[in-house]
Every structure is written in C-alpha cells, then in structure tokens.
Scaffold this motif. Structure first.
Motif, PDB file in Angstrom:
ATOM      1  N   MET A   1      75.476   9.700  60.412  1.00  0.00           N
ATOM      2  CA  MET A   1      76.493   9.492  61.449  1.00  0.00           C
ATOM      3  C   MET A   1      76.459   8.052  61.945  1.00  0.00           C
ATOM      4  O   MET A   1      75.386   7.486  62.155  1.00  0.00           O
ATOM      5  CB  MET A   1      76.236  10.437  62.623  1.00  0.00           C
ATOM      6  CG  MET A   1      76.341  11.905  62.291  1.00  0.00           C
ATOM      7  SD  MET A   1      76.109  12.905  63.749  1.00  0.00           S
ATOM      8  CE  MET A   1      76.187  14.532  63.013  1.00  0.00           C
ATOM      9  N   LYS A   2      77.629   7.490  62.140  1.00  0.00           N
ATOM     10  CA  LYS A   2      77.702   6.149  62.652  1.00  0.00           C
ATOM     11  C   LYS A   2      77.540   6.129  64.177  1.00  0.00           C
ATOM     12  O   LYS A   2      78.057   6.985  64.880  1.00  0.00           O
ATOM     13  CB  LYS A   2      79.045   5.521  62.286  1.00  0.00           C
ATOM     14  CG  LYS A   2      79.188   5.174  60.806  1.00  0.00           C
ATOM     15  CD  LYS A   2      80.485   4.425  60.589  1.00  0.00           C
ATOM     16  CE  LYS A   2      80.617   4.007  59.118  1.00  0.00           C
ATOM     17  NZ  LYS A   2      81.869   3.245  58.898  1.00  0.00           N
ATOM     18  N   THR A   3      76.809   5.156  64.618  1.00  0.00           N
ATOM     19  CA  THR A   3      76.662   4.977  66.060  1.00  0.00           C
ATOM     20  C   THR A   3      77.894   4.254  66.597  1.00  0.00           C
ATOM     21  O   THR A   3      78.264   3.203  66.071  1.00  0.00           O
ATOM     22  CB  THR A   3      75.410   4.144  66.382  1.00  0.00           C
ATOM     23  OG1 THR A   3      74.270   4.794  65.828  1.00  0.00           O
ATOM     24  CG2 THR A   3      75.252   3.969  67.881  1.00  0.00           C
ATOM     25  N   PRO A   4      78.553   4.833  67.607  1.00  0.00           N
ATOM     26  CA  PRO A   4      79.784   4.196  68.106  1.00  0.00           C
ATOM     27  C   PRO A   4      79.471   2.877  68.825  1.00  0.00           C
ATOM     28  O   PRO A   4      78.444   2.728  69.482  1.00  0.00           O
ATOM     29  CB  PRO A   4      80.343   5.238  69.082  1.00  0.00           C
ATOM     30  CG  PRO A   4      79.159   6.047  69.498  1.00  0.00           C
ATOM     31  CD  PRO A   4      78.245   6.083  68.302  1.00  0.00           C
ATOM     32  N   TRP A   5      80.361   1.933  68.654  1.00  0.00           N
ATOM     33  CA  TRP A   5      80.224   0.626  69.294  1.00  0.00           C
ATOM     34  C   TRP A   5      81.430   0.377  70.171  1.00  0.00           C
ATOM     35  O   TRP A   5      82.510   0.875  69.927  1.00  0.00           O
ATOM     36  CB  TRP A   5      80.109  -0.490  68.249  1.00  0.00           C
ATOM     37  CG  TRP A   5      78.796  -0.489  67.518  1.00  0.00           C
ATOM     38  CD1 TRP A   5      78.457   0.261  66.440  1.00  0.00           C
ATOM     39  CD2 TRP A   5      77.650  -1.264  67.845  1.00  0.00           C
ATOM     40  NE1 TRP A   5      77.168   0.003  66.050  1.00  0.00           N
ATOM     41  CE2 TRP A   5      76.636  -0.940  66.892  1.00  0.00           C
ATOM     42  CE3 TRP A   5      77.364  -2.215  68.819  1.00  0.00           C
ATOM     43  CZ2 TRP A   5      75.374  -1.517  66.906  1.00  0.00           C
ATOM     44  CZ3 TRP A   5      76.106  -2.800  68.845  1.00  0.00           C
ATOM     45  CH2 TRP A   5      75.122  -2.446  67.889  1.00  0.00           C
ATOM     46  N   ALA A   6      81.218  -0.414  71.191  1.00  0.00           N
ATOM     47  CA  ALA A   6      82.319  -0.774  72.085  1.00  0.00           C
ATOM     48  C   ALA A   6      82.253  -2.275  72.349  1.00  0.00           C
ATOM     49  O   ALA A   6      81.177  -2.874  72.322  1.00  0.00           O
ATOM     50  CB  ALA A   6      82.233  -0.011  73.403  1.00  0.00           C
ATOM     51  N   VAL A   7      83.408  -2.851  72.579  1.00  0.00           N
ATOM     52  CA  VAL A   7      83.497  -4.288  72.843  1.00  0.00           C
ATOM     53  C   VAL A   7      83.580  -4.509  74.350  1.00  0.00           C
ATOM     54  O   VAL A   7      84.399  -3.892  75.030  1.00  0.00           O
ATOM     55  CB  VAL A   7      84.735  -4.893  72.154  1.00  0.00           C
ATOM     56  CG1 VAL A   7      84.855  -6.370  72.493  1.00  0.00           C
ATOM     57  CG2 VAL A   7      84.638  -4.689  70.656  1.00  0.00           C
ATOM     58  N   VAL A   8      82.730  -5.366  74.869  1.00  0.00           N
ATOM     59  CA  VAL A   8      82.762  -5.726  76.288  1.00  0.00           C
ATOM     60  C   VAL A   8      83.901  -6.718  76.493  1.00  0.00           C
ATOM     61  O   VAL A   8      83.920  -7.797  75.899  1.00  0.00           O
ATOM     62  CB  VAL A   8      81.420  -6.332  76.735  1.00  0.00           C
ATOM     63  CG1 VAL A   8      81.503  -6.772  78.194  1.00  0.00           C
ATOM     64  CG2 VAL A   8      80.282  -5.343  76.527  1.00  0.00           C
ATOM     65  N   VAL A   9      84.839  -6.371  77.339  1.00  0.00           N
ATOM     66  CA  VAL A   9      86.025  -7.209  77.539  1.00  0.00           C
ATOM     67  C   VAL A   9      85.986  -7.978  78.846  1.00  0.00           C
ATOM     68  O   VAL A   9      86.857  -8.808  79.103  1.00  0.00           O
ATOM     69  CB  VAL A   9      87.305  -6.355  77.492  1.00  0.00           C
ATOM     70  CG1 VAL A   9      87.460  -5.704  76.136  1.00  0.00           C
ATOM     71  CG2 VAL A   9      87.287  -5.313  78.597  1.00  0.00           C
ATOM     72  N   GLY A  10      85.016  -7.726  79.678  1.00  0.00           N
ATOM     73  CA  GLY A  10      84.985  -8.441  80.951  1.00  0.00           C
ATOM     74  C   GLY A  10      83.766  -8.070  81.771  1.00  0.00           C
ATOM     75  O   GLY A  10      82.961  -7.216  81.387  1.00  0.00           O
ATOM     76  N   GLU A  11      83.629  -8.739  82.866  1.00  0.00           N
ATOM     77  CA  GLU A  11      82.503  -8.527  83.768  1.00  0.00           C
ATOM     78  C   GLU A  11      83.031  -8.487  85.194  1.00  0.00           C
ATOM     79  O   GLU A  11      83.931  -9.256  85.555  1.00  0.00           O
ATOM     80  CB  GLU A  11      81.488  -9.668  83.606  1.00  0.00           C
ATOM     81  CG  GLU A  11      80.163  -9.404  84.281  1.00  0.00           C
ATOM     82  CD  GLU A  11      79.154 -10.488  83.956  1.00  0.00           C
ATOM     83  OE1 GLU A  11      78.454 -10.924  84.884  1.00  0.00           O
ATOM     84  OE2 GLU A  11      79.079 -10.904  82.771  1.00  0.00           O
ATOM     85  N   VAL A  12      82.511  -7.570  85.989  1.00  0.00           N
ATOM     86  CA  VAL A  12      82.978  -7.408  87.366  1.00  0.00           C
ATOM     87  C   VAL A  12      81.819  -7.665  88.316  1.00  0.00           C
ATOM     88  O   VAL A  12      80.649  -7.691  87.920  1.00  0.00           O
ATOM     89  CB  VAL A  12      83.548  -5.991  87.601  1.00  0.00           C
ATOM     90  CG1 VAL A  12      84.769  -5.752  86.735  1.00  0.00           C
ATOM     91  CG2 VAL A  12      82.483  -4.928  87.342  1.00  0.00           C
ATOM     92  N   ALA A  13      82.158  -7.866  89.576  1.00  0.00           N
ATOM     93  CA  ALA A  13      81.134  -8.107  90.601  1.00  0.00           C
ATOM     94  C   ALA A  13      80.372  -6.813  90.898  1.00  0.00           C
ATOM     95  O   ALA A  13      80.788  -5.710  90.510  1.00  0.00           O
ATOM     96  CB  ALA A  13      81.785  -8.646  91.875  1.00  0.00           C
ATOM     97  N   ASP A  14      79.240  -6.962  91.567  1.00  0.00           N
ATOM     98  CA  ASP A  14      78.447  -5.798  91.940  1.00  0.00           C
ATOM     99  C   ASP A  14      79.243  -4.899  92.874  1.00  0.00           C
ATOM    100  O   ASP A  14      80.043  -5.359  93.699  1.00  0.00           O
ATOM    101  CB  ASP A  14      77.153  -6.240  92.640  1.00  0.00           C
ATOM    102  CG  ASP A  14      76.236  -7.014  91.694  1.00  0.00           C
ATOM    103  OD1 ASP A  14      76.325  -6.783  90.479  1.00  0.00           O
ATOM    104  OD2 ASP A  14      75.448  -7.842  92.174  1.00  0.00           O
TER     105      ASP A  14
END
Length: 229
Positions: A1-14
């Motif tokens: 089985m392939k491990t799913p990957w996701a692309v980080v598109v941004g960063e938000v404040a705490d």
C-alpha cells in the motif's frame, strides 16, 4: 500500500483553543474532501466520518438577523441538518473567559478589602499615637516648634508605617509569585511598572489617611493639653 502524501500550501499563525492561557498545540488544516481522498484504502469509515463542525461568518448584520438567515440557508441545503449553538464571537469568547473573569473579580474584591483595611489601620494607629502624644506635641510647640512641623512629623510617621507595610507586601508578592503566575497569562507577576504603581498608590493612600490625625495634632490647644494630667 502506498503511503498518502500531501503538499503543504501555506502556514498560519498560532491558534489558541478554548482558553488563551492554555499551551499551544501542533495543528494543521485540511479540507474534508482531500482528507477522504488521502485516506484511500488505508482509511476506515470512522477516520473520515464526523458528527459536527463549526462555521465562522463575518458579517455587518445584527447577530439575530444573521442567525435567522443562516438557519434558513442550512435548511434549504438539508432540512435534516441541525444547526446548534449559533452565537456571536463576542459571546463565545466571553464564555471561554468566564472562569478567568470570576477569578479576577474575586481577587480584586479581596484586594480592595485589604487596601481598605490597610488604610483604616494606618488611620487608627496614627490617630491613637497622636492621642497618646498630645502633651508631647504641646511641649514641642511651647518650645518653639511650628504647627507645620508637627503636621509634617505625624505625616512622616504614617509614611514610615506605609513603607514598612509595602516592603512586607512586596516580599509576600515574591513568595506568592508561583500562585499568581497561574492566574495570569501574557503578564509577569514581577512587572516593575505594576509593582511601582501599586507601591506609590498605597503610599499616597497612607498619606491621605494620615492627614486628619496630623491636622488634629497640629491644631491642639496648648493650654488644655498642658493642663491635662
């Protein structure tokens, strides 16, 4: 089985959840559709199923009007979809900070009572001291001391008493710093500005409490004071 990957598109404040004094947690945001797609064959129905969610809206309308419009909109999409806990952001924040406000009000009440008792205590001690030293004040004035000097003497006695009390109070604040830290967030219990203002305020109140006994001491009648006893 392939491990799913996701692309980080941004960063938000705490983001603070539930209460502003709770520690931050690592979080990420992902759309529901993408979460189901990423889970694929590795996921189970319970991984992507949910029993609720939150909708946040920014509007210039009154909260009551917005609530009716929101309910009618949700009902038009799905008549069986419940919509609960509709409230303004001010109300939601107020509920989360209610325990903190209660603790603050309680501490403020005790502090106000303590300050009042301190002022009454300083007044009583100075007044009692002046009553015991009436003859001494009269003799001082008979020997050439000015009434302004007597007034200043009594006020300085109150100031010394207040300084001694402030020293004890600052030592107590240092000793109780661990307890005070649990009631504060974003503020240090050793804030120099706050401690300085508190000390100056107590000194000024102590001086005010000493004014009446000092005025009585400065206006003592020499003849009656020297004749007594």
């Amino acid at each position: 089985m392939k491990t799913p990957w996701a692309v980080v598109v941004g960063e938000v404040a705490d983001v603070k959840e539930n209460s502003p004094d709770l520690p931050l947690k690592q979080q990420y945001y992902i759309p529901d559709e993408q979460e189901a797609e990423m889970a694929g064959s590795l996921g189970s129905p319970t991984d992507i199923a949910d029993n609720g969610g939150y909708i946040v809206l920014r509007t210039a309308m009154a909260p009551e009007q917005m609530e009716n419009l929101l309910r009618s909109t949700v009902h038009s999409i799905d008549p069986q979809l419940p919509l609960t806990q509709v409230q303004s952001m001010e109300h939601a924040i107020s509920d989360s900070e209610a325990p903190r406000r209660f603790n603050t009000a309680l501490i403020t009440s005790f502090a106000s009572i303590a300050v009042l008792l301190a002022i009454l205590g300083i007044y009583s001690v100075i007044a009692f001291s002046v009553a015991l030293r009436v003859q001494e004040m009269a003799i001082r004035m008979a020997l050439g001391s000015q009434r302004s000097g007597i007034f200043r003497l009594v006020v300085l006695s109150g100031a010394k008493l207040a300084l001694f009390g402030c020293g004890i109070g600052l030592a107590g604040a240092v000793a109780a710093s661990r307890l005070l830290r649990s009631f504060l967030f974003g503020v240090s219990p050793f804030d120099p500005l706050v401690l300085t203002l508190a000390t100056i305020s107590l000194l000024l109140l102590a001086l005010v409490a000493s004014l009446l006994p000092a005025s009585r001491a400065a206006s003592v009648d020499l003849t009656e004071a020297l004749r007594s006893e």
